[in-house]
Design a protein around this motif. Structure first.
Motif, PDB file in Angstrom:
ATOM      1  N   LEU A   1       0.887  -1.176   0.062  1.00  0.00           N
ATOM      2  CA  LEU A   1      -0.154  -0.145   0.023  1.00  0.00           C
ATOM      3  C   LEU A   1       0.850   1.082   0.029  1.00  0.00           C
ATOM      4  O   LEU A   1       1.692   1.475   0.806  1.00  0.00           O
ATOM      5  CB  LEU A   1      -0.810   0.091   1.166  1.00  0.00           C
ATOM      6  N   LEU A   2       0.714   2.125  -1.265  1.00  0.00           N
ATOM      7  CA  LEU A   2       1.482   3.331  -1.150  1.00  0.00           C
ATOM      8  C   LEU A   2       0.684   4.510  -0.722  1.00  0.00           C
ATOM      9  O   LEU A   2      -0.389   4.731  -1.294  1.00  0.00           O
ATOM     10  CB  LEU A   2       2.055   3.349  -2.421  1.00  0.00           C
ATOM     11  N   ILE A   3       0.962   4.965   0.355  1.00  0.00           N
ATOM     12  CA  ILE A   3       0.389   6.308   0.704  1.00  0.00           C
ATOM     13  C   ILE A   3       1.058   7.371   0.290  1.00  0.00           C
ATOM     14  O   ILE A   3       2.057   7.782   0.285  1.00  0.00           O
ATOM     15  CB  ILE A   3       0.479   6.531   2.373  1.00  0.00           C
ATOM     16  N   CYS A   4       0.344   8.279  -0.629  1.00  0.00           N
ATOM     17  CA  CYS A   4       0.826   9.361  -1.259  1.00  0.00           C
ATOM     18  C   CYS A   4       0.296  10.570  -0.923  1.00  0.00           C
ATOM     19  O   CYS A   4      -1.041  10.744  -0.914  1.00  0.00           O
ATOM     20  CB  CYS A   4       0.480   9.051  -2.829  1.00  0.00           C
ATOM     21  N   THR A   5       1.036  11.540  -0.757  1.00  0.00           N
ATOM     22  CA  THR A   5       0.307  12.909  -0.449  1.00  0.00           C
ATOM     23  C   THR A   5       1.343  13.947  -0.840  1.00  0.00           C
ATOM     24  O   THR A   5       2.557  13.810  -1.128  1.00  0.00           O
ATOM     25  CB  THR A   5       0.264  13.146   1.033  1.00  0.00           C
ATOM     26  N   TYR A   6       0.798  15.091  -0.990  1.00  0.00           N
ATOM     27  CA  TYR A   6       1.695  16.254  -1.255  1.00  0.00           C
ATOM     28  C   TYR A   6       2.076  16.664   0.124  1.00  0.00           C
ATOM     29  O   TYR A   6       1.257  16.413   1.215  1.00  0.00           O
ATOM     30  CB  TYR A   6       0.791  17.382  -1.784  1.00  0.00           C
TER      31      TYR A   6
ATOM     32  N   CYS B   1      -2.631  24.115   3.015  1.00  0.00           N
ATOM     33  CA  CYS B   1      -1.604  23.029   2.784  1.00  0.00           C
ATOM     34  C   CYS B   1      -0.290  24.161   2.617  1.00  0.00           C
ATOM     35  O   CYS B   1       0.724  23.927   3.206  1.00  0.00           O
ATOM     36  CB  CYS B   1      -1.715  22.524   1.331  1.00  0.00           C
ATOM     37  N   MET B   2      -0.800  25.317   2.243  1.00  0.00           N
ATOM     38  CA  MET B   2       0.473  26.208   1.822  1.00  0.00           C
ATOM     39  C   MET B   2       1.003  26.685   3.391  1.00  0.00           C
ATOM     40  O   MET B   2       2.053  26.934   3.516  1.00  0.00           O
ATOM     41  CB  MET B   2      -0.015  27.676   0.914  1.00  0.00           C
ATOM     42  N   VAL B   3      -0.045  27.202   4.203  1.00  0.00           N
ATOM     43  CA  VAL B   3       0.209  27.750   5.355  1.00  0.00           C
ATOM     44  C   VAL B   3       1.061  26.824   6.406  1.00  0.00           C
ATOM     45  O   VAL B   3       2.094  26.880   6.910  1.00  0.00           O
ATOM     46  CB  VAL B   3      -1.040  27.948   6.341  1.00  0.00           C
ATOM     47  N   SER B   4       0.709  25.407   6.383  1.00  0.00           N
ATOM     48  CA  SER B   4       1.234  24.345   7.004  1.00  0.00           C
ATOM     49  C   SER B   4       2.715  23.964   6.399  1.00  0.00           C
ATOM     50  O   SER B   4       3.565  24.074   6.957  1.00  0.00           O
ATOM     51  CB  SER B   4       0.570  23.014   6.841  1.00  0.00           C
ATOM     52  N   TYR B   5       3.078  23.949   5.013  1.00  0.00           N
ATOM     53  CA  TYR B   5       4.139  23.815   4.500  1.00  0.00           C
ATOM     54  C   TYR B   5       5.295  24.922   4.650  1.00  0.00           C
ATOM     55  O   TYR B   5       6.406  24.776   4.896  1.00  0.00           O
ATOM     56  CB  TYR B   5       3.875  23.674   2.880  1.00  0.00           C
ATOM     57  N   TYR B   6       4.660  26.257   4.956  1.00  0.00           N
ATOM     58  CA  TYR B   6       5.571  27.232   5.271  1.00  0.00           C
ATOM     59  C   TYR B   6       6.115  27.078   6.614  1.00  0.00           C
ATOM     60  O   TYR B   6       7.250  27.262   6.938  1.00  0.00           O
ATOM     61  CB  TYR B   6       4.583  28.722   5.180  1.00  0.00           C
TER      62      TYR B   6
END
Length: 254
Positions: free
Chosen positions: A42-47, A94-99
Protein backbone atom coordinates in the motif's frame (compact mmCIF):
# COMPACT_ATOMS: atom_id res chain seq x y z
CA UNK A 1 33.15 25.55 8.04
CA UNK A 2 33.01 22.50 5.77
CA UNK A 3 30.03 21.33 7.76
CA UNK A 4 28.00 24.51 7.12
CA UNK A 5 28.87 24.46 3.43
CA UNK A 6 27.76 20.84 3.28
CA UNK A 7 24.48 21.68 5.00
CA UNK A 8 24.04 24.68 2.73
CA UNK A 9 24.46 22.46 -0.33
CA UNK A 10 21.99 19.96 1.14
CA UNK A 11 19.41 22.70 1.52
CA UNK A 12 19.57 23.56 -2.17
CA UNK A 13 16.87 21.93 -4.23
CA UNK A 14 17.76 20.00 -7.38
CA UNK A 15 15.37 19.20 -10.22
CA UNK A 16 14.16 16.00 -11.84
CA UNK A 17 12.02 16.56 -14.94
CA UNK A 18 11.28 20.10 -13.78
CA UNK A 19 10.20 19.08 -10.25
CA UNK A 20 12.28 20.58 -7.39
CA UNK A 21 13.37 17.86 -4.95
CA UNK A 22 15.75 17.57 -2.01
CA UNK A 23 19.36 17.07 -3.05
CA UNK A 24 19.61 13.73 -1.23
CA UNK A 25 16.58 12.42 -3.16
CA UNK A 26 18.02 13.49 -6.51
CA UNK A 27 21.45 12.06 -5.68
CA UNK A 28 19.82 8.65 -5.12
CA UNK A 29 17.43 8.97 -8.06
CA UNK A 30 18.47 5.85 -10.01
CA UNK A 31 18.13 3.76 -6.82
CA UNK A 32 14.66 5.19 -6.17
CA UNK A 33 13.52 4.44 -9.72
CA UNK A 34 14.72 0.83 -9.39
CA UNK A 35 12.61 0.28 -6.26
CA UNK A 36 10.83 -3.08 -6.38
CA UNK A 37 7.22 -2.80 -5.25
CA UNK A 38 5.28 -5.89 -4.18
CA UNK A 39 1.71 -6.47 -5.42
CA UNK A 40 0.26 -6.24 -1.90
CA UNK A 41 2.05 -2.98 -1.04
CA UNK A 42 0.00 0.00 0.00
CA UNK A 43 1.59 3.26 -1.08
CA UNK A 44 0.36 6.31 0.82
CA UNK A 45 0.78 9.33 -1.42
CA UNK A 46 0.41 12.94 -0.38
CA UNK A 47 1.63 16.37 -1.21
CA UNK A 48 3.74 17.44 1.80
CA UNK A 49 1.85 18.55 4.92
CA UNK A 50 -1.41 16.91 3.88
CA UNK A 51 -1.98 14.78 6.98
CA UNK A 52 -0.58 11.33 6.08
CA UNK A 53 0.35 10.37 9.66
CA UNK A 54 -3.21 9.22 10.37
CA UNK A 55 -3.14 6.69 7.59
CA UNK A 56 0.08 5.07 8.75
CA UNK A 57 -1.60 3.85 11.93
CA UNK A 58 -4.03 1.68 9.96
CA UNK A 59 -3.64 -2.10 9.63
CA UNK A 60 -2.24 -3.53 6.40
CA UNK A 61 0.62 -5.40 4.71
CA UNK A 62 3.68 -3.28 3.81
CA UNK A 63 2.91 0.44 4.11
CA UNK A 64 5.12 2.79 2.12
CA UNK A 65 4.95 6.56 1.82
CA UNK A 66 5.82 9.00 -0.90
CA UNK A 67 5.41 12.67 -1.84
CA UNK A 68 6.23 11.95 -5.47
CA UNK A 69 3.93 13.15 -8.23
CA UNK A 70 2.58 10.41 -10.53
CA UNK A 71 5.11 11.00 -13.32
CA UNK A 72 8.11 10.41 -11.01
CA UNK A 73 6.90 7.27 -9.24
CA UNK A 74 9.11 4.16 -9.65
CA UNK A 75 7.55 2.11 -12.51
CA UNK A 76 7.26 -1.10 -10.45
CA UNK A 77 4.31 0.39 -8.53
CA UNK A 78 2.25 0.63 -11.71
CA UNK A 79 3.52 -2.70 -13.07
CA UNK A 80 2.56 -4.59 -9.90
CA UNK A 81 -0.85 -2.96 -9.71
CA UNK A 82 -0.27 -1.85 -6.12
CA UNK A 83 -2.88 -0.12 -4.02
CA UNK A 84 -2.53 3.63 -3.60
CA UNK A 85 -4.02 5.79 -0.89
CA UNK A 86 -3.90 9.47 -1.81
CA UNK A 87 -4.69 12.04 0.86
CA UNK A 88 -5.35 15.56 -0.45
CA UNK A 89 -5.63 18.76 1.57
CA UNK A 90 -6.97 22.11 0.40
CA UNK A 91 -4.25 24.28 -1.13
CA UNK A 92 -4.58 27.22 1.25
CA UNK A 93 -4.16 25.24 4.47
CA UNK A 94 -1.50 23.16 2.76
CA UNK A 95 0.47 26.30 1.91
CA UNK A 96 0.29 27.60 5.50
CA UNK A 97 1.33 24.27 6.96
CA UNK A 98 4.17 23.86 4.45
CA UNK A 99 5.41 27.37 5.22
CA UNK A 100 5.69 26.62 8.94
CA UNK A 101 7.24 23.23 8.17
CA UNK A 102 9.93 24.82 6.00
CA UNK A 103 10.63 27.36 8.74
CA UNK A 104 11.47 24.62 11.22
CA UNK A 105 13.00 22.12 8.79
CA UNK A 106 16.75 22.70 8.73
CA UNK A 107 17.28 20.53 5.64
CA UNK A 108 14.90 22.41 3.34
CA UNK A 109 15.48 25.91 1.93
CA UNK A 110 14.48 28.81 4.18
CA UNK A 111 10.96 29.89 3.13
CA UNK A 112 11.65 33.59 3.77
CA UNK A 113 8.71 35.80 4.74
CA UNK A 114 5.09 34.70 4.34
CA UNK A 115 4.77 37.12 1.40
CA UNK A 116 7.81 35.59 -0.29
CA UNK A 117 6.64 32.06 0.37
CA UNK A 118 3.21 32.83 -1.05
CA UNK A 119 4.93 33.58 -4.39
CA UNK A 120 7.19 30.53 -4.15
CA UNK A 121 4.25 28.23 -3.49
CA UNK A 122 2.01 29.47 -6.28
CA UNK A 123 4.88 29.24 -8.76
CA UNK A 124 5.49 25.62 -7.67
CA UNK A 125 9.13 26.25 -6.73
CA UNK A 126 8.75 24.25 -3.52
CA UNK A 127 10.11 20.76 -2.75
CA UNK A 128 8.05 18.12 -4.62
CA UNK A 129 6.76 20.68 -7.13
CA UNK A 130 3.44 22.48 -7.61
CA UNK A 131 0.48 21.51 -5.40
CA UNK A 132 -1.91 21.98 -8.36
CA UNK A 133 -0.18 19.46 -10.65
CA UNK A 134 0.41 16.98 -7.85
CA UNK A 135 -3.24 16.79 -6.79
CA UNK A 136 -4.55 16.87 -10.36
CA UNK A 137 -2.11 14.16 -11.44
CA UNK A 138 -3.35 11.68 -8.85
CA UNK A 139 -7.00 12.69 -9.24
CA UNK A 140 -7.01 12.18 -13.02
CA UNK A 141 -5.76 8.57 -12.80
CA UNK A 142 -7.84 7.52 -9.77
CA UNK A 143 -10.10 5.23 -11.87
CA UNK A 144 -7.29 3.65 -13.87
CA UNK A 145 -5.50 2.13 -10.90
CA UNK A 146 -6.40 0.91 -7.43
CA UNK A 147 -6.47 4.37 -5.89
CA UNK A 148 -8.46 5.45 -2.86
CA UNK A 149 -8.60 9.23 -2.92
CA UNK A 150 -9.28 10.80 0.48
CA UNK A 151 -9.53 14.37 1.70
CA UNK A 152 -7.88 15.66 4.87
CA UNK A 153 -10.98 17.76 5.52
CA UNK A 154 -13.23 14.65 5.49
CA UNK A 155 -10.89 13.06 8.03
CA UNK A 156 -11.36 16.05 10.29
CA UNK A 157 -15.12 15.88 9.82
CA UNK A 158 -15.63 12.15 10.34
CA UNK A 159 -12.44 10.19 10.91
CA UNK A 160 -14.20 6.90 11.62
CA UNK A 161 -16.02 7.01 8.28
CA UNK A 162 -12.76 7.62 6.38
CA UNK A 163 -10.93 4.87 8.26
CA UNK A 164 -13.78 2.50 7.39
CA UNK A 165 -13.19 3.35 3.71
CA UNK A 166 -9.51 2.46 4.04
CA UNK A 167 -10.23 -0.81 5.84
CA UNK A 168 -12.74 -1.75 3.14
CA UNK A 169 -10.27 -0.71 0.40
CA UNK A 170 -7.67 -3.02 1.96
CA UNK A 171 -10.19 -5.88 1.86
CA UNK A 172 -10.35 -6.16 5.63
CA UNK A 173 -13.09 -6.21 8.21
CA UNK A 174 -12.67 -4.69 11.64
CA UNK A 175 -15.11 -4.85 14.50
CA UNK A 176 -16.36 -1.63 16.09
CA UNK A 177 -14.03 -1.82 19.10
CA UNK A 178 -10.88 -2.01 16.97
CA UNK A 179 -12.20 0.71 14.68
CA UNK A 180 -12.94 3.01 17.63
CA UNK A 181 -9.47 2.32 19.03
CA UNK A 182 -7.86 3.34 15.73
CA UNK A 183 -9.97 6.50 15.61
CA UNK A 184 -8.88 7.32 19.17
CA UNK A 185 -5.20 6.69 18.48
CA UNK A 186 -5.19 8.69 15.26
CA UNK A 187 -6.79 11.81 16.67
CA UNK A 188 -4.56 14.85 16.16
CA UNK A 189 -4.29 15.46 19.92
CA UNK A 190 -3.17 11.89 20.58
CA UNK A 191 -0.66 11.91 17.71
CA UNK A 192 0.76 15.26 18.79
CA UNK A 193 1.76 13.57 22.08
CA UNK A 194 3.09 10.39 20.47
CA UNK A 195 6.90 10.40 19.83
CA UNK A 196 6.35 8.01 16.90
CA UNK A 197 4.32 10.65 15.05
CA UNK A 198 5.30 14.02 16.52
CA UNK A 199 8.96 13.71 15.44
CA UNK A 200 10.11 14.80 18.92
CA UNK A 201 13.03 12.37 18.73
CA UNK A 202 14.43 13.99 15.57
CA UNK A 203 17.47 16.15 16.43
CA UNK A 204 17.02 19.93 16.55
CA UNK A 205 19.66 20.27 13.82
CA UNK A 206 17.15 18.68 11.43
CA UNK A 207 13.73 19.72 12.77
CA UNK A 208 13.80 22.73 15.08
CA UNK A 209 10.47 22.42 16.88
CA UNK A 210 11.19 25.55 18.92
CA UNK A 211 10.47 27.46 15.68
CA UNK A 212 7.24 25.59 14.94
CA UNK A 213 6.00 22.16 16.08
CA UNK A 214 6.02 19.38 13.47
CA UNK A 215 2.36 18.77 14.23
CA UNK A 216 1.24 22.35 14.49
CA UNK A 217 -2.56 22.67 14.36
CA UNK A 218 -4.00 20.08 12.00
CA UNK A 219 -7.09 22.20 11.47
CA UNK A 220 -9.17 23.27 8.49
CA UNK A 221 -9.39 26.99 7.71
CA UNK A 222 -6.21 28.18 9.46
CA UNK A 223 -5.30 29.89 6.16
CA UNK A 224 -7.65 32.73 7.19
CA UNK A 225 -5.10 33.70 9.85
CA UNK A 226 -2.38 34.10 7.21
CA UNK A 227 -3.86 35.16 3.86
CA UNK A 228 -4.47 38.87 3.32
CA UNK A 229 -7.64 39.81 1.41
CA UNK A 230 -5.65 40.59 -1.74
CA UNK A 231 -3.60 37.37 -1.44
CA UNK A 232 -6.82 35.43 -1.13
CA UNK A 233 -8.37 37.06 -4.20
CA UNK A 234 -5.20 36.48 -6.19
CA UNK A 235 -4.95 32.89 -5.05
CA UNK A 236 -8.57 32.18 -5.99
CA UNK A 237 -7.90 33.55 -9.46
CA UNK A 238 -4.76 31.42 -9.92
CA UNK A 239 -6.58 28.40 -8.50
CA UNK A 240 -9.38 28.76 -11.07
CA UNK A 241 -6.86 28.96 -13.92
CA UNK A 242 -4.72 26.04 -12.78
CA UNK A 243 -7.57 23.73 -11.79
CA UNK A 244 -9.77 24.50 -14.76
CA UNK A 245 -11.33 21.39 -16.27
CA UNK A 246 -10.81 19.19 -13.24
CA UNK A 247 -13.79 17.87 -11.26
CA UNK A 248 -12.03 17.82 -7.89
CA UNK A 249 -13.75 19.84 -5.14
CA UNK A 250 -12.08 20.99 -1.95
CA UNK A 251 -13.57 22.17 1.29
CA UNK A 252 -11.78 25.32 2.56
CA UNK A 253 -13.54 25.54 5.89
CA UNK A 254 -15.42 23.29 8.32
Amino acid sequence: MAMTTELGEQKQLKEVAGIPLQATTVDNWSQIQKFEAKPDDLLICTYPKSGVEKASAMPSPRILRTHLPTQLLPPSFWENNCKFLYVARNAKDCMVSYYHFQRMNQILPDPGTWEEYFETFISGKVPWGPWFDHVKGWWEIRDRYEILFLFFEDMKRNLKHEIQKVVHFMGKNLDETVLDKIVQETSFEKMKENPLTNRSTVPKSILDQSISPFMRKGTVGDWKNHFTVSQNERFDQIYREKMEGTSIKFCMDL
